[in-house]
Design a protein around this motif. Sequence first.
Motif, mmCIF file in Angstrom:
data_model
loop_
_atom_site.group_PDB
_atom_site.id
_atom_site.type_symbol
_atom_site.label_atom_id
_atom_site.label_comp_id
_atom_site.label_asym_id
_atom_site.label_seq_id
_atom_site.Cartn_x
_atom_site.Cartn_y
_atom_site.Cartn_z
ATOM 1 N N CYS A 173 0.829 -1.208 0.000
ATOM 2 C CA CYS A 173 0.000 0.000 0.000
ATOM 3 C C CYS A 173 0.867 1.263 0.000
ATOM 4 O O CYS A 173 0.478 2.297 -0.520
ATOM 5 N N VAL A 175 3.618 1.620 -1.530
ATOM 6 C CA VAL A 175 4.531 1.570 -2.677
ATOM 7 C C VAL A 175 4.794 2.975 -3.220
ATOM 8 O O VAL A 175 3.910 3.828 -3.223
ATOM 9 N N ASN A 177 5.596 4.976 -6.507
ATOM 10 C CA ASN A 177 5.645 4.778 -7.963
ATOM 11 C C ASN A 177 6.868 5.441 -8.582
ATOM 12 O O ASN A 177 7.073 5.373 -9.778
ATOM 13 N N ASN A 185 3.668 7.719 1.601
ATOM 14 C CA ASN A 185 2.607 7.623 0.605
ATOM 15 C C ASN A 185 1.316 8.112 1.247
ATOM 16 O O ASN A 185 0.664 7.387 1.987
ATOM 17 N N THR A 193 -6.391 4.411 -0.644
ATOM 18 C CA THR A 193 -6.172 3.238 -1.499
ATOM 19 C C THR A 193 -7.333 2.273 -1.266
ATOM 20 O O THR A 193 -7.673 1.980 -0.121
ATOM 21 N N PRO A 324 -1.751 -0.379 -8.442
ATOM 22 C CA PRO A 324 -2.124 0.624 -9.445
ATOM 23 C C PRO A 324 -1.186 1.823 -9.377
ATOM 24 O O PRO A 324 -0.665 2.148 -8.318
HETATM 25 C C1 LIG Z 1 0.842 5.336 -3.193
HETATM 26 O O1 LIG Z 1 0.364 4.011 -3.104
HETATM 27 C C2 LIG Z 1 -0.701 3.700 -3.989
HETATM 28 C C3 LIG Z 1 -1.149 2.286 -3.635
HETATM 29 O O2 LIG Z 1 -1.529 2.273 -2.277
HETATM 30 C C4 LIG Z 1 -0.219 3.851 -5.399
HETATM 31 O O3 LIG Z 1 -1.282 3.612 -6.273
HETATM 32 C C5 LIG Z 1 0.327 5.245 -5.612
HETATM 33 O O4 LIG Z 1 0.889 5.340 -6.899
HETATM 34 C C6 LIG Z 1 1.390 5.598 -4.576
HETATM 35 N N1 LIG Z 1 1.742 7.006 -4.681
HETATM 36 C C7 LIG Z 1 2.974 7.434 -4.952
HETATM 37 C C8 LIG Z 1 3.150 8.910 -5.001
HETATM 38 O O5 LIG Z 1 3.905 6.709 -5.168
#
Ligand SMILES: *[C@@H]1O[C@H](CO)[C@@H](O)[C@H](O)[C@H]1NC(C)=O
Length: 378
Positions: A173, A175, A177, A185, A193, A324
């Motif tokens: 959760c 993660v 990106n 996050n 999420t 995602p």
């Molecule tokens: C934060 O986590 C969600 C999954 O919980 C993910 O979809 C999202 O891309 C993440 N946001 C960042 C800024 O990495």
Amino acid sequence: MAGLTRTLLASLALSFYPGLVSALTSTLQQVTNFGSNPTNVGMYVYKPTTVTASPAVIVAIHECTATGPDYFEGSPYASLADTYGFIVIYPSSPNSGTCWDVSSPASLTHNGGGDSNGIANMIPYAISTYNADPSAIFVTGSSSGAMMTNVLAATYPELWRAGTVYSGVAAGCFVSNFGGVDAWNSTCAEGLTDDTQQQWASVVHAMYPGYTGTYPPMQEYHGTADTTLYPPNLNEEVKEWSGVFGYNAAAPTEVLDNTPLSGYTKSIYGPALQGILAQGVGHTVPIQGDEDLKWFGIIPGGAAPPPPTSPPTGTTTIGTTTAPTAPPTTSSAPPTSTSGTVAEYGQCGGIGWTGGTVCISPFTCQVSNAYYSQCLPA
Ligand SMILES: *[C@@H]1O[C@H](CO)[C@@H](O)[C@H](O)[C@H]1NC(C)=O
């Protein structure tokens, strides 16, 4: 962001156990050179003067701003270890601010070279050095350590007999990106999420591609007044492990009020998964040491069964799906949207909520925070 992380997660204050540390039969020892340790995680061990012939091991993982030695002092496990003859390992985060890396591909992958890898490598060391029982290795933690507990259950499922999580988030959760190490996050933290249990099962399986063995039974605690990691995170954790075990996160098989404490509600989704919602409790859900030992089977009274061995359902996407990349929208299917159908303690509102908003009589929908309303006795 890192500063914000620390400020937010520093709000997890541990209960201290004054006098207990000085009354212990032994002392905390740091272990170096326990094996491959790619991110330089610290290892501290509490081994009582007297342990069983093949002792159980509890890996107990601290929150942000704390250290392994802090958790040794601030949690009940060392004292319980004296009483029951097991060993406690307290990992210590190498990251600035001492949150755990639960965001990078390295830590979110089996043998990926992240913090999770270093912690996992403490287990073979403990088995060979202390003659620990390989079938009695457990993992638990608070806040960032709770996040890591879920991550370890997903990345190293073969190591753990069971786990207990105090105020965490689902594995994956947090993660990043951007691939960030030890990244904050806010989408996840704020409870925004919202994946299906099949999506979560895919996230878990992607952390250890090709693994077909069992996953450890999990117990997940969360407070309804948690404004650091918002309460919907409990439901994501429940969906995650329900997806892995083939349970239905929307239909607990048993709901026990005032269990294990007054105001706590334990929902049982199957033999290997319990979610415990602590009414009115904030980010610091107090560690229930005796309850943990029961779940771990170290003392009698409700041991987790052996990990489920039948092939879990809903896992045909092993290794093919990741979390995602965009914050989820309103795509999740609500259990129902007809009137008067949300059960006691069910979610009935909050930002992003698309499910039912009317509670079964006599419960009323009460606002916990902007992200979470819940059906409670009027
Ligand atoms: C934060 O986590 C969600 C999954 O919980 C993910 O979809 C999202 O891309 C993440 N946001 C960042 C800024 O990495």
